[in-house]
Design a protein around this motif. Structure first.
Motif, PDB file in Angstrom:
ATOM      1  N   ARG A  69       5.329  14.872  -3.478  1.00 35.40           N
ATOM      2  CA  ARG A  69       4.643  16.044  -4.039  1.00 35.40           C
ATOM      3  C   ARG A  69       5.442  17.309  -3.750  1.00 35.40           C
ATOM      4  NH1 ARG A  69      -0.612  14.501  -4.775  1.00 35.40           N
ATOM      5  NH2 ARG A  69      -1.418  12.873  -3.415  1.00 35.40           N
ATOM      6  N   GLY A 129      -6.829  11.420   2.595  1.00 35.48           N
ATOM      7  CA  GLY A 129      -6.581  11.658   1.178  1.00 35.48           C
ATOM      8  C   GLY A 129      -6.062  10.453   0.419  1.00 35.48           C
ATOM      9  N   TYR A 130      -6.864   9.929  -0.482  1.00 35.48           N
ATOM     10  CA  TYR A 130      -6.494   8.800  -1.351  1.00 35.48           C
ATOM     11  C   TYR A 130      -6.002   7.602  -0.548  1.00 35.48           C
ATOM     12  CZ  TYR A 130      -6.968  12.457  -4.768  1.00 35.48           C
ATOM     13  OH  TYR A 130      -7.476  13.474  -5.525  1.00 35.48           O
ATOM     14  N   VAL A 131      -6.633   7.365   0.609  1.00 38.98           N
ATOM     15  CA  VAL A 131      -6.284   6.217   1.454  1.00 38.98           C
ATOM     16  C   VAL A 131      -7.251   5.069   1.195  1.00 38.98           C
ATOM     17  CG1 VAL A 131      -6.159   5.415   3.850  1.00 38.98           C
ATOM     18  CG2 VAL A 131      -5.187   7.643   3.239  1.00 38.98           C
ATOM     19  N   TRP A 154      -0.360  11.131  10.538  1.00 43.90           N
ATOM     20  CA  TRP A 154       0.016   9.754  10.889  1.00 43.90           C
ATOM     21  C   TRP A 154      -0.116   8.912   9.633  1.00 43.90           C
ATOM     22  CZ3 TRP A 154      -3.310   5.539  10.383  1.00 43.90           C
ATOM     23  CH2 TRP A 154      -2.838   4.324  10.888  1.00 43.90           C
ATOM     24  N   ASP A 155       0.785   7.905   9.552  1.00 51.12           N
ATOM     25  CA  ASP A 155       0.681   6.976   8.431  1.00 51.12           C
ATOM     26  C   ASP A 155       1.189   5.623   8.924  1.00 51.12           C
ATOM     27  OD1 ASP A 155       0.557   7.147   5.100  1.00 51.12           O
ATOM     28  OD2 ASP A 155       1.763   5.494   5.898  1.00 51.12           O
ATOM     29  N   PRO A 156       0.480   4.532   8.608  1.00 54.00           N
ATOM     30  CA  PRO A 156       0.890   3.226   9.145  1.00 54.00           C
ATOM     31  C   PRO A 156       2.260   2.786   8.629  1.00 54.00           C
ATOM     32  CG  PRO A 156      -0.875   2.967   7.538  1.00 54.00           C
ATOM     33  CD  PRO A 156      -0.737   4.437   7.802  1.00 54.00           C
ATOM     34  N   ARG A 181       0.818  -1.224   0.000  1.00 56.52           N
ATOM     35  CA  ARG A 181       0.000   0.000   0.000  1.00 56.52           C
ATOM     36  C   ARG A 181       0.847   1.267   0.000  1.00 56.52           C
ATOM     37  NH1 ARG A 181      -4.145  -1.413   4.824  1.00 56.52           N
ATOM     38  NH2 ARG A 181      -5.082  -3.254   3.903  1.00 56.52           N
ATOM     39  N   ILE A 195      -6.742   0.561  -0.040  1.00 60.86           N
ATOM     40  CA  ILE A 195      -6.979  -0.546   0.897  1.00 60.86           C
ATOM     41  C   ILE A 195      -7.813  -1.613   0.189  1.00 60.86           C
ATOM     42  CG2 ILE A 195      -7.983  -1.186   3.126  1.00 60.86           C
ATOM     43  CD1 ILE A 195      -7.463   1.657   4.088  1.00 60.86           C
ATOM     44  N   GLY A 247       1.086   9.619   4.060  1.00 60.49           N
ATOM     45  CA  GLY A 247       2.119   9.255   3.079  1.00 60.49           C
ATOM     46  C   GLY A 247       3.454   9.851   3.491  1.00 60.49           C
ATOM     47  N   THR A 288       1.932   3.533  -2.984  1.00 64.45           N
ATOM     48  CA  THR A 288       1.035   4.468  -3.677  1.00 64.45           C
ATOM     49  C   THR A 288       1.332   5.914  -3.286  1.00 64.45           C
ATOM     50  OG1 THR A 288      -0.547   4.238  -1.858  1.00 64.45           O
ATOM     51  CG2 THR A 288      -0.891   2.825  -3.783  1.00 64.45           C
ATOM     52  N   GLY A 305      -3.161   9.081   7.252  1.00 68.46           N
ATOM     53  CA  GLY A 305      -2.624   8.392   6.073  1.00 68.46           C
ATOM     54  C   GLY A 305      -1.882   9.427   5.244  1.00 68.46           C
TER      55      GLY A 305
HETATM   56  C1  LIG Z   1      -1.963   7.160  -2.081  1.00 65.54           C
HETATM   57  S1  LIG Z   1      -1.176   7.379  -0.550  1.00 65.54           S
HETATM   58  C2  LIG Z   1      -1.813   8.960  -0.087  1.00 65.54           C
HETATM   59  C3  LIG Z   1      -0.899   9.703   0.811  1.00 65.54           C
HETATM   60  C4  LIG Z   1      -1.320  11.137   1.118  1.00 65.54           C
HETATM   61  N1  LIG Z   1      -2.569  11.215   1.826  1.00 65.54           N
HETATM   62  C5  LIG Z   1      -1.386  11.931  -0.178  1.00 65.54           C
HETATM   63  O1  LIG Z   1      -2.493  12.288  -0.619  1.00 65.54           O
HETATM   64  O2  LIG Z   1      -0.342  12.201  -0.754  1.00 65.54           O
HETATM   65  C6  LIG Z   1      -2.000   6.253   0.504  1.00 65.54           C
HETATM   66  C7  LIG Z   1      -1.421   6.193   1.901  1.00 65.54           C
HETATM   67  O3  LIG Z   1      -2.345   5.474   2.733  1.00 65.54           O
HETATM   68  C8  LIG Z   1      -1.600   4.807   3.708  1.00 65.54           C
HETATM   69  N2  LIG Z   1      -2.447   3.744   4.280  1.00 65.54           N
HETATM   70  C9  LIG Z   1      -2.578   2.485   3.893  1.00 65.54           C
HETATM   71  N3  LIG Z   1      -3.450   1.829   4.692  1.00 65.54           N
HETATM   72  C10 LIG Z   1      -3.898   2.725   5.595  1.00 65.54           C
HETATM   73  C11 LIG Z   1      -4.811   2.666   6.694  1.00 65.54           C
HETATM   74  N4  LIG Z   1      -5.449   1.551   7.004  1.00 65.54           N
HETATM   75  N5  LIG Z   1      -5.016   3.789   7.410  1.00 65.54           N
HETATM   76  C12 LIG Z   1      -4.379   4.936   7.086  1.00 65.54           C
HETATM   77  N6  LIG Z   1      -3.502   5.051   6.076  1.00 65.54           N
HETATM   78  C13 LIG Z   1      -3.261   3.952   5.342  1.00 65.54           C
HETATM   79  C14 LIG Z   1      -0.399   4.310   2.945  1.00 65.54           C
HETATM   80  O4  LIG Z   1       0.700   4.015   3.809  1.00 65.54           O
HETATM   81  C15 LIG Z   1      -0.105   5.478   2.002  1.00 65.54           C
HETATM   82  O5  LIG Z   1       0.872   6.331   2.525  1.00 65.54           O
END
Ligand SMILES: C[S@@+](CC[C@H](N)C(=O)[O-])C[C@H]1O[C@@H](n2cnc3c(N)ncnc32)[C@H](O)[C@@H]1O
Length: 468
Positions: free
Chosen positions: A15, A80-82, A61-63, A8, A86, A43, A11, A41
């Protein structure tokens, strides 16, 4: 669903400017100096850096990238885009619930939506796709996301853009926001930059740099037609470049996708191409055009991509026409639109609506406007539209200025669909129920101003456009 390891975190992009939802939240005035922001999330944290640079207090926070960071409550939370990365639907709910619990005022949720990027060649996995980099992407329908948000939070979300919604905890916050947005307030995002130190050592030029011209050609085509090109749809110099760099056409397509065909622009291109084709076909049927059956290969490909088959395409165009030809259906659709705050019905049962809001009307009415604009060509100036399906006419009025409390029209362009004719007139009128036409809130100041003007001009309040 077969077993596969989904990465995950891959992704998360680097930026240099704000992400689309964060940028929208700034432009619409939701995120500003003085409010607290939590990025759930986050990133690689570039949004946080950009917000910090502009003086906004933001943590996240990001996992994967920031697993130890504490999860704080904040006025605005960004998810955002989280949800779209999943692969497990139950886990999406957990993430959404967690983010909502932290938001004391507003949660902004964004996902990738259907049609946002081409999925040709991607492997289906669960309710989404696996990419070549072992990441998962689910493409949501706008309505599907809205239903999910409503179900989990119990709050009706407000759509900010395709795939981006805001959920307001306090109704008054939502009202303020809607009023401000309808008035068109926008804040600049120029102070929000996530600059990182420049990279020094550049080893080998990346593929995207070597075949940049080919990628531009492919991206340009995709954004014009709402689909990726076939090899015979790009110019020979693109093939020459790919041959010189020993890159296959399929790899160039893949690289264009990776280089990021802007999701929103692509979705827009798909939408516009579909509408263009439907309107085109509807007019062909209306005109009993003899050439309607002689289609170019490119157009056949467009039809296959956007409608599945020529038969389905023809059926959809006919369906639109049948709906348009049914007075009761159009009257109901217009009434429905105005009840939902989309435009106002005038004394003669016509719908008057701001041009920018036409996109929110249901397909049949949009097709009606589309047919008219097909005939007239779009006009540059800001204008309002009056739909008169019973007389088969659409009129576009240009205004002196919508900012005036009581705008006047300068001229009108009437498109007569029956006669396939366009009439331009010097047509001064007063726009009385401006708030309805522009969709301002029920309690807005604008309404009371209008009411006063109506009394002053001796105009009955029920009129939308009054002759002067
Ligand atoms: C596409 S990125 C988006 C990152 C950031 N929000 C952005 O828009 O640039 C997705 C992010 O979701 C995080 N992610 C994955 N599973 C998640 C979860 N269960 N809860 C929160 N974040 C999660 C990933 O680690 C990744 O950094």
């Amino acid at each position: 669903m077969t077993n596969a390891t989904v990465h995950r975190h891959r992704t998360a992009m680097v930026r240099h400017t704000l992400s689309r939802p964060m940028s929208l939240a700034v432009r619409l005035g939701l995120v500003r100096s003085g409010v607290t922001v939590f990025d759930y999330g986050c990133g690689q944290g570039d949004d946080l850096r950009a917000l910090g640079a502009a003086g906004v207090q933001a943590v996240g926070w990001d996992p994967y990238f920031a697993p130890e960071a504490p999860q704080h409550k904040a006025e605005i939370v960004n998810l955002g885009y989280v949800l779209n990365v999943i692969e497990d639907p139950a886990e999406r709910i957990v993430a959404l619930t967690g983010a909502w619990a932290l938001a004391t005022r507003i949660l902004v949720v964004s996902v990738m939506i259907v049609g946002a990027v081409p999925v040709v060649g991607l492997r289906q996995f669960g309710d989404g796709y696996l990419t070549a980099r072992s990441t998962f992407q689910k493409y949501f329908q706008q309505a599907e996301l809205k239903a999910m948000l409503t179900q989990v939070t119990g709050v009706e979300p407000v759509a900010l853009a395709p795939g981006i919604f805001a959920l307001f905890r306090l109704p008054e916050d939502e009202q303020d926001f809607l009023l401000e947005r309808r008035r068109g307030s926008r804040t600049s995002t120029s102070a929000y930059r996530a600059d990182r130190p420049p990279r020094t050592a550049v080893s080998k030029p990346q593929l995207a740099d070597r075949i940049g011209t080919a990628i531009n050609a492919i991206t340009g085509f995709a954004l014009e037609r709402g689909r990726l090109p076939h090899p015979d749809e790009v110019t020979p110099d693109v093939h020459d470049l790919l041959a010189a760099e020993r890159v296959s056409f399929a790899r160039a397509i893949e690289a264009s996708r990776d280089a990021g065909i802007d999701a929103e622009m692509f979705a827009r291109a798909v939408y516009e191409r579909r509408e263009d084709l439907l309107v085109h076909q509807a007019l062909n049927i209306l005109n009993r055009s003899r050439t309607a059956t002689q289609l170019s290969t490119a157009m056949l490909r467009d039809i296959r991509q956007h409608f599945g088959s020529q038969q389905q395409f023809g059926e959809q165009a006919l369906e639109y026409l049948h709906l348009l030809a049914d007075p009761q259906r159009t009257v109901t659709a217009m009434q429905h639109a105005s009840d939902g705050g989309l435009g106002a019905i005038d004394e003669d049962g016509r719908l008057v609506i701001n041009r920018e809001r036409v996109a929110k009307l249901e397909g049949m009415l949009r097709c009606y406007v589309g047919c008219a604009l097909y005939l007239s060509g779009d006009i540059e100036q800001e204008h309002i539209v009056r739909l008169d399906p019973l007389r088969r006419r659409t009129t576009l009025f240009t205004l002196t200025s919508r900012r005036e409390p009581f705008p006047k029209t300068k001229m009108s362009i009437t498109i007569d669909l029956k006669r396939q004719d366009v009439v331009i007139r010097d047509d001064p009128r007063i726009l009385v129920r401006k708030a309805d036409v522009f969709g301002m809130a029920r309690r807005s100041r604008q309404r009371s101003v209008e009411a006063e003007y109506c009394v002053a001009f001796g105009i009955r309040e029920t009129k939308v456009l009054a002759k002067v």
